[in-house]
Design an enzyme around this catalytic site. Structure first.
Site, PDB file in Angstrom:
ATOM      1  N   LEU A 491      54.532  33.415  25.548  1.00 10.06           N
ATOM      2  CA  LEU A 491      54.524  31.999  25.159  1.00 10.06           C
ATOM      3  C   LEU A 491      53.279  31.629  24.354  1.00 10.06           C
ATOM      4  O   LEU A 491      53.310  30.707  23.544  1.00 10.06           O
ATOM      5  CB  LEU A 491      54.576  31.100  26.408  1.00 10.06           C
ATOM      6  CG  LEU A 491      55.824  31.228  27.276  1.00 10.06           C
ATOM      7  CD1 LEU A 491      55.675  30.384  28.529  1.00 10.06           C
ATOM      8  CD2 LEU A 491      57.060  30.814  26.505  1.00 10.06           C
ATOM      9  N   GLY A 492      52.183  32.291  24.601  1.00 10.21           N
ATOM     10  CA  GLY A 492      50.944  31.961  23.905  1.00 10.21           C
ATOM     11  C   GLY A 492      49.799  32.748  24.495  1.00 10.21           C
ATOM     12  O   GLY A 492      49.991  33.591  25.380  1.00 10.21           O
ATOM     13  N   GLY A 494      45.096  32.907  24.843  1.00  9.86           N
ATOM     14  CA  GLY A 494      43.814  32.256  24.629  1.00  9.86           C
ATOM     15  C   GLY A 494      42.692  33.115  25.129  1.00  9.86           C
ATOM     16  O   GLY A 494      42.853  34.322  25.327  1.00  9.86           O
ATOM     17  N   GLY A 497      43.426  34.966  28.536  1.00  9.05           N
ATOM     18  CA  GLY A 497      44.555  35.861  28.698  1.00  9.05           C
ATOM     19  C   GLY A 497      45.793  35.324  28.020  1.00  9.05           C
ATOM     20  O   GLY A 497      45.748  34.347  27.264  1.00  9.05           O
ATOM     21  N   VAL A 499      50.108  34.229  28.184  1.00 13.26           N
ATOM     22  CA  VAL A 499      51.066  33.527  29.027  1.00 13.26           C
ATOM     23  C   VAL A 499      52.469  34.016  28.695  1.00 13.26           C
ATOM     24  O   VAL A 499      52.836  34.144  27.517  1.00 13.26           O
ATOM     25  CB  VAL A 499      50.990  32.002  28.821  1.00 13.26           C
ATOM     26  CG1 VAL A 499      51.919  31.282  29.770  1.00 13.26           C
ATOM     27  CG2 VAL A 499      49.567  31.516  29.012  1.00 13.26           C
ATOM     28  N   ASP A 611      37.892  21.822  27.484  1.00 11.79           N
ATOM     29  CA  ASP A 611      38.675  22.163  26.291  1.00 11.79           C
ATOM     30  C   ASP A 611      39.895  21.254  26.166  1.00 11.79           C
ATOM     31  O   ASP A 611      41.037  21.730  26.097  1.00 11.79           O
ATOM     32  CB  ASP A 611      39.100  23.624  26.337  1.00 11.79           C
ATOM     33  CG  ASP A 611      39.549  24.140  24.964  1.00 11.79           C
ATOM     34  OD1 ASP A 611      39.227  23.468  23.958  1.00 11.79           O
ATOM     35  OD2 ASP A 611      40.212  25.170  24.898  1.00 11.79           O
TER      36      ASP A 611
END
Length: 820
Positions: A491-492, A494, A497, A499, A611
Site C-alpha cells: 500500500l505504501g 516510509g 517500513g 505497509v 509528521d
C-alpha cells in the site's frame, strides 16, 4: 516678573513630565490622578468597570489594553472618585470614601510609623515601607486578587493552615470576590474550588523528580515560563518567572471558573490564551447553577430547560450563571396528575442523586411520581438502577447524540409547562411507562441474543487471532504472512517500513506495517505497543495487534478503504475522482484536530506526532479522518539524535523550531496542522509550480489576503468555485486558525484543543498577525522555490492505497533559495 513665570513654567514642566510612582504624605490619589511605576509598565488609580456607578482603586498595564490586574477595595466600592482619596494615614495606606471620609479599605497594619510611602514597582507590586528604608511593611503581592503575576507566591502557611487564594471576579463588571478560587493544599497540589469548598480540578502533587505537577504534563513542554516550587515545614509556595523580558504574561482565575494563562501579542494588541484548566467549560462545578444545563456545543454554554427561566436575567446577561434556573410554574403536589415529567435526552446525569434498589424504569417512574419531594429521576439500564433527585439539580450536562454515556433525564414540571406534541402531550408519561415495560421484556430477549452472539464472536476472533476481551492481539509472523499473501499487495512505505494490505479469516481487511530499524528487546517492544494500543479515539487509526518474533516487528491496523487525504486533495488531470465538497473538507479538518488534541492533552503522556501532513491522514469508508502513525515516535525510543534525524517530518510542514534546533513541543504539530489546513482549503500543495517555472508559496498569499481584508474566496479550491454550499464563515474561521497555527513563535500558536473549539465555533478568533518569516519573504518580492519530493505523493497513486508511513528520512527536500 519674567523670571517668575519662567521659574513657574520650569517647575510645572519638570514635575508634569516625570511619572509619579509614590503615594506619600505629600501626594495622594483622587479623581483622575494616577501613579505609574518607574519603568512605565504599570499604572494605578480609580477605575469603573462597565456601566456601573461604582469606583475602585485598581492597577493595570499602562501601555497595553486596560486590563485590571489588582483591586484594593474589590468588595467595598466608592461612589465618587473625586471626593474619595487614597492616602497615607495612621501608619497605613488607606482609602477614604466621599465627603464624610469614611474608611473603606486599608493595609491593616498596627503601626505608629508616620514617615511612610507606598511605591508602585515595575513588577506590579505595590509596597508600603518607611521612607528612606528598603524594609517592606506590606505588599500587594501578599494579597493577590484574581490575577497571578510573575513573582507572586501563591503560598500555604503550614503552621497556621492559612492559604493565599486567587479568587475570581463575580462577573466581568463586578470585581467583588466570586465563587471560584485557586489555592495550594497540604499535599502540595493546586486545586480549584467552588465557594471555597467543592474541589473540581487539581494539578496533582508536585513531583520533585520530574519538576512538574503530576496532572499537568504539559509543563514539560513549556519553554516560556520558569516554574519554581518551594516547600518546608513552615510554608509551601509556587511561583514563576518569564525567560524573555519581551514576553508579557498573566495568570487569571477567570469568571468562567477556569484558570487561564494569557500572553500579550503585540502585533494584534490583544491577549492570547496560552493555557487553561479545566479544558472543558462544563467541567466547572455548578457553572450553570441549579437546574441549568451546560453544553459545550452552544453559546452561551448555559441554558434553562423547558419550563424554567433564569433566576437572575441580569446576571445571565453578564455571563454569571451561578444563580441557575427556577420553574416558571410552581409544583403542586395535592394532585399527582398536575405534575408531569419532561424527558431530556443525551444527558450526563446531575450530581447528588439518591440510589434506589435495583428496579425497572417503570417502577422508578412511579416511585418518583408518588413522592412530592422528588424533582427528577433517571434509570441506568446497564446497572438496572433507579436514581432520584430530591434537591436542586446540579451539573446537568447535554452530551453529543452519539455519546454512549448519555442518559435520559426525567425532570418534574407542572403539566402546563410540558410542551405539547409527540414528546410532550398529556399521554406521554403513560405511553412512556407502557413503552418501558415492553422495552424491559425486549431487553431480556436481547440479552439472551447478545450472549449467544458474544460466544460466537469469541470463537470467531480466536480463529482470527484477536483476543476476545478486545485487547491487542499477538499475531504470529506466519499468520500475518498468510493474511497478506506473503506481503504481496503493498500500500505504501516510509521511513519506518512498508505497509501491506491483508485480510483476517473473518474477512475483515487490515493494513500490516512491517517495521524496519527497530532494535528494541521483546519485552520493551510489547510493553510500548500495548501502551499505544490503549490509545483509542474515533479520529485515530486503531491498532488491532502486533507481531514480535526476534527482529520481525509488525503492527496490524484497521484498513482504510479511502486511502490518504492527499490522494483526494491533489488530483492529477487524468484522475477521475470526485472533488471533496467543502463541508466534507471542514469535517476532515475538524476530525483531524480532535485526534491531535487527544494525543496532546488527553493521553497520560503527551504524544507529539512530528509528521502531520495529508499523507498521514487516512479516510475510512465514510471519509471520517484518522490520524496515522501517531505512536511510532514511541517505538523508536527517546534517543534524541535519532529523533532529530529520523523524525524531522516533511519539509513544507516543519515548524521553524526544527530548523533553529530548539526543543520540540506539541506546538510543532500545531504548525504542521496549520500548513495542512491551508492545503485542505486550497486543494493544492502550499508550493505550486506556475507558468514561469517558479513555485508560489501559498501561505504567504493566504496571510496577505487574510490580514488585508481581501476576498477570502480567492483562497478556496478553484474546483469549488460557484459552489453555493461553501460556508464563508467556516472558510474565514479555517483560514484564521491556519494562520494562527503557522506563527513563528510557538507561544503565539493555539493549542490543538483551542483549534478544535475555534473550528467548532465555540471560541471566537481574532485576525492573526502576519508571520514574520512569511512577511520577510513578501517584503523581498521574491518567489519562494521549494522542491519537496515527499510532497509529490508518488507512493500514493491510488485512492485504494493507504499510507501508514511516519516521518521519512529517505525523502529528501532541498531549498534553492537561500534567502528563504
Amino acid at each position: 516678573m519674567v523670571s517668575f513665570f519662567f521659574t513657574l513654567f520650569f517647575f510645572l514642566f519638570i514635575h508634569g513630565s516625570s511619572a509619579v510612582d509614590t503615594i506619600s504624605a505629600n501626594f495622594t490619589l483622587s479623581g483622575d490622578q494616577t501613579i505609574t511605576s518607574a519603568g512605565g509598565t504599570f499604572e494605578m488609580g480609580f477605575f469603573k468597570p462597565g456601566p456601573s456607578s461604582n469606583f475602585y482603586i485598581g492597577m493595570w498595564y499602562k501601555q497595553l489594553s486596560k486590563t485590571i490586574l489588582w483591586v484594593a477595595n474589590r468588595d467595598k466600592p466608592v461612589n465618587d472618585k473625586n471626593t474619595s482619596v487614597l492616602k497615607i494615614s495612621n501608619g497605613n495606606l488607606i482609602l477614604l470614601d466621599g465627603k464624610n471620609q469614611t474608611p473603606v479599605w486599608s493595609t491593616g497594619l498596627n503601626s505608629s510609623v508616620s514617615s511612610l510611602k507606598a511605591v508602585l514597582q515595575d513588577d506590579g507590586n505595590l509596597v508600603l515601607r518607611v521612607s528612606n528604608d528598603s524594609n517592606v511593611l506590606w505588599q500587594s503581592f501578599d494579597h493577590p486578587g484574581n490575577t497571578w503575576l510573575p513573582g507572586v507566591k501563591i503560598r500555604l502557611d503550614r503552621l497556621t493552615g492559612k492559604t493565599q487564594r486567587l479568587i475570581s471576579w463575580k462577573n466581568p463588571e463586578d470585581p467583588s470576590p466570586g465563587l471560584f478560587s485557586l489555592e495550594l493544599d497540604k499535599s502540595t497540589a493546586y486545586k480549584i474550588l467552588w465557594n471555597g469548598s467543592n474541589e473540581y480540578w487539581s494539578s496533582g502533587p508536585w513531583n520533585p523528580q520530574t519538576q512538574i505537577f503530576d496532572s499537568v504534563p504539559e509543563m514539560r513542554l513549556n519553554y516560556i515560563y520558569n516554574f519554581s516550587f518551594f516547600s518546608n515545614a513552615t510554608e509551601s509556595y509556587f511561583t514563576y518567572s518569564i525567560y524573555s523580558n519581551l514576553t508579557v504574561s498573566r495568570f487569571v482565575m477567570d469568571v468562567s471558573g477556569q484558570i487561564k494563562q494569557f500572553t500579550w501579542i503585540d502585533n494584534t494588541k490583544q491577549w492570547n490564551l496560552f493555557w487553561s484548566q479545566p479544558r472543558q467549560q462544563c467541567q466547572v462545578y455548578r457553572y450553570c447553577g441549579s437546574f441549568g444545563i451546560c453544553s459545550e456545543k452552544s453559546q452561551p454554554f448555559c441554558r434553562c430547560p423547558q419550563g424554567f427561566r433564569p433566576k437572575s436575567q441580569k446576571d445571565w446577561d453578564l455571563n454569571d450563571y451561578s444563580a441557575g434556573c427556577v420553574r416558571r410554574t410552581e409544583l403542586q403536589c395535592s394532585n399527582g396528575d398536575i405534575n408531569k415529567f419532561l424527558p431530556l435526552l443525551d444527558m450526563k446525569l446531575a450530581d447528588e442523586s439518591e440510589l434506589l434498589t435495583r428496579t425497572s424504569l417503570s417502577i422508578c417512574a412511579s416511585a418518583c411520581q408518588g413522592n412530592c419531594s422528588c424533582v427528577a429521576y433517571a434509570h441506568n439500564e446497564g446497572l438496572n438502577q433507579c436514581l432520584v433527585w430530591s434537591k436542586d439539580v446540579l451539573n446537568l450536562q447535554k452530551l453529543e447524540e452519539d455519546n454512549n454515556e448519555g442518559n435520559t433525564f426525567y425532570l418534574r414540571l407542572a403539566a402546563s409547562d410540558i410542551p405539547k406534541g409527540p414528546s410532550g402531550n398529556s399521554k406521554s408519561n403513560k405511553a412512556m411507562i407502557f413503552g418501558a415495560v415492553i422495552g424491559s421484556l425486549g431487553v431480556i430477549v436481547l440479552v439472551l441474543l447478545v450472549v449467544i452472539l458474544v460466544l460466537r464472536y469469541r470463537r470467531r476472533k480466536r480463529m482470527g487471532g484477536e483476543n476476545s476481551d478486545g485487547t491487542l492481539a499477538a499475531f504470529s509472523y506466519r499468520e500475518l504472512q498468510n493474511a497478506t499473501k506473503n506481503f504481496s499487495e503493498k500500500l505504501g512505505g516510509g521511513g519506518f517500513g512498508s505497509v501491506f494490505k491483508g485480510a483476517l479469516p473473518d474477512s475483515s481487511d487490515i493494513a500490516v506495517k512491517r517495521l524496519e530499524g527497530i532494535s528494541q528487546g521483546e519485552k520493551q517492544f510489547r510493553t510500548e505497543v500495548v501502551t499505544i494500543g490503549t490509545i483509542q479515539h474515533v479520529n485515530l487509526v486503531r491498532l488491532r495487534g502486533f507481531c514480535s518474533e526476534g527482529n520481525k516487528k509488525l503492527l496490524v491496523y484497521d484498513y482504510m478503504p479511502n486511502g490518504s487525504l492527499d490522494s483526494h486533495l491533489f488530483l492529477n488531470q487524468n484522475e477521475e475522482k470526485i472533488v471533496l465538497e467543502w463541508k466534507l473538507r471542514y469535517q476532515i479538518a475538524l476530525g483531524t484536530a480532535r485526534g491531535l488534541a487527544y494525543l496532546h492533552d488527553e493521553c497520560r503522556d503527551c504524544i507529539i506526532h512530528c509528521d502531520i501532513k495529508p499523507e498521514n491522514i487516512l479516510l475510512d469508508s465514510q471519509f471520517c479522518p484518522k490520524v496515522a502513525d501517531f505512536g511510532l515516535a514511541k517505538l523508536v525510543g527517546r534517543d534524541f539524535s535519532r529523533v532529530l534525524t529520523t523524525m524531522r517530518g516533511t519539509r513544507g510542514y516543519l515548524a521553524p523550531e526544527w530548523i533553529s534546533g530548539v526543543a520540540i513541543t506539541a506546538k510543532a504539530d500545531v504548525y504542521s496542522f496549520g500548513m495542512m489546513l491551508l492545503e485542505i482549503v486550497s486543494g493544492r500543495r502550499n508550493t505550486e509550480q506556475s507558468e514561469n517555472e517558479k513555485v508560489k508559496f501559498f501561505p504567504s498569499w493566504a496571510a496577505t489576503i487574510l490580514t488585508k481584508d481581501g476576498n477570502i474566496r480567492l483562497l478556496l479550491d478553484p474546483r469549488l468555485e460557484g459552489n453555493d454550499v461553501v460556508d464563508i464563515e467556516e472558510l474565514m474561521r479555517a483560514c484564521k486558525v491556519a494562520c494562527w497555527c503557522i506563527q513563528d513563535e510557538e507561544s503565539h500558536r493555539p493549542t490543538m484543543s483551542q483549534v478544535v473549539q475555534i473550528l467548532e465555533g465555540v471560541l471566537e478568533v481574532n485576525l492573526p498577525p502576519f508571520p514574520r518569516s512569511i512577511q520577510a519573504l513578501v517584503d523581498t518580492n521574491e518567489d519562494v522555490v521549494f522542491f519537496t519530493e515527499s510532497s509529490s505523493s508518488s507512493s500514493h497513486t491510488s485512492s485504494q492505497k493507504q499510507s501508514h508511513s511516519s516521518s521519512s528520512s529517505s525523502k529528501k527536500s532541498t531549498n534553492n533559495n537561500s534567502s528563504a
